[in-house]
Design an enzyme around this catalytic site. Sequence first.
Site, mmCIF file in Angstrom:
data_model
loop_
_atom_site.group_PDB
_atom_site.id
_atom_site.type_symbol
_atom_site.label_atom_id
_atom_site.label_comp_id
_atom_site.label_asym_id
_atom_site.label_seq_id
_atom_site.Cartn_x
_atom_site.Cartn_y
_atom_site.Cartn_z
ATOM 1 C CB CYS A 70 7.203 -1.254 -6.991
ATOM 2 S SG CYS A 70 6.813 -0.465 -8.574
ATOM 3 C CB CYS A 206 -0.170 -3.285 -9.537
ATOM 4 S SG CYS A 206 0.138 -1.603 -8.914
#
Length: 283
Positions: A70, A206
């Site tokens: 992440c 991302c």
Amino acid sequence: MSIGVFDSGVGGLTVHRALVNRLPQADFTYLADQANAPYGGRPGEEVVALTKAGCERLFDTGASLVVLACNTASAIALRRLQQTWLPGYRKSLGRPINVLGIIVPTIEAATGLPWEHEAERRGDKVEQLDVLGVFSTQGTTNSRVYEIEIDKRKQDIAVFSQPCPDLVPMIEADAGVVDLAKAVDGYVQALKTRIGRYPDRAVLGCTHYEIIADIFRAALPAGTPVIHQPASTADALELYLQRHPEFDPGTGGSRKFRTTGTPGPQNGLVESFWGGPLAFEKA
């Protein structure tokens, strides 16, 4: 022992798959904090607390390493946890543990330089800039981690980050291709307007965005190089384990998928990317 992979939702599966392919004999546990996703718009202290809780869950179930799949967690929480929490937790468990992120290998791939390298600051005017576009969550954009860390290493790369706040919720909610393409095109055009032209290269900053990488490629000019975080992370983890034999990745090839949210099958968009049915257990 095993390797833990942590993300706020399903985006980390893109990194997880690359790691599994690279280290097929290792044991992996994937944890999605879907009860609290997305992280991108949360205050920094919340991101730190949630990331810490996720790492604790994985270490307590036998992980020796946790990979933060992440960008938001890696940008905001990783250094803080490594410096202020991990040493004490390592001591309490009485065994080697560590938390790794995905931003370091991404920056190494973007610059072609090792993380330890720092550019000599000459102050000379750079005649030709390599313009790098980074598509990311609002939290990663606000951290300016890509701008700061790349500038330390190469002065001829100009980084422009473009926040894409709608994409993670859309991917988690199984949005349709038409709606996703419209959103991505809007973000690509917004970045083009800010720069004055399209970027020379792009980073999907991302891990959720890797699920719709083909939509990004279609929105960018044909042939625009895209730096993919899963492959960069797999390269880095393989080298890390070679240098640090004290971390045991396991040898059984087991795969566990857990969530803090609603257990069961994942949405069609995720299963299409994964290549088959995928169900999460309750964490």
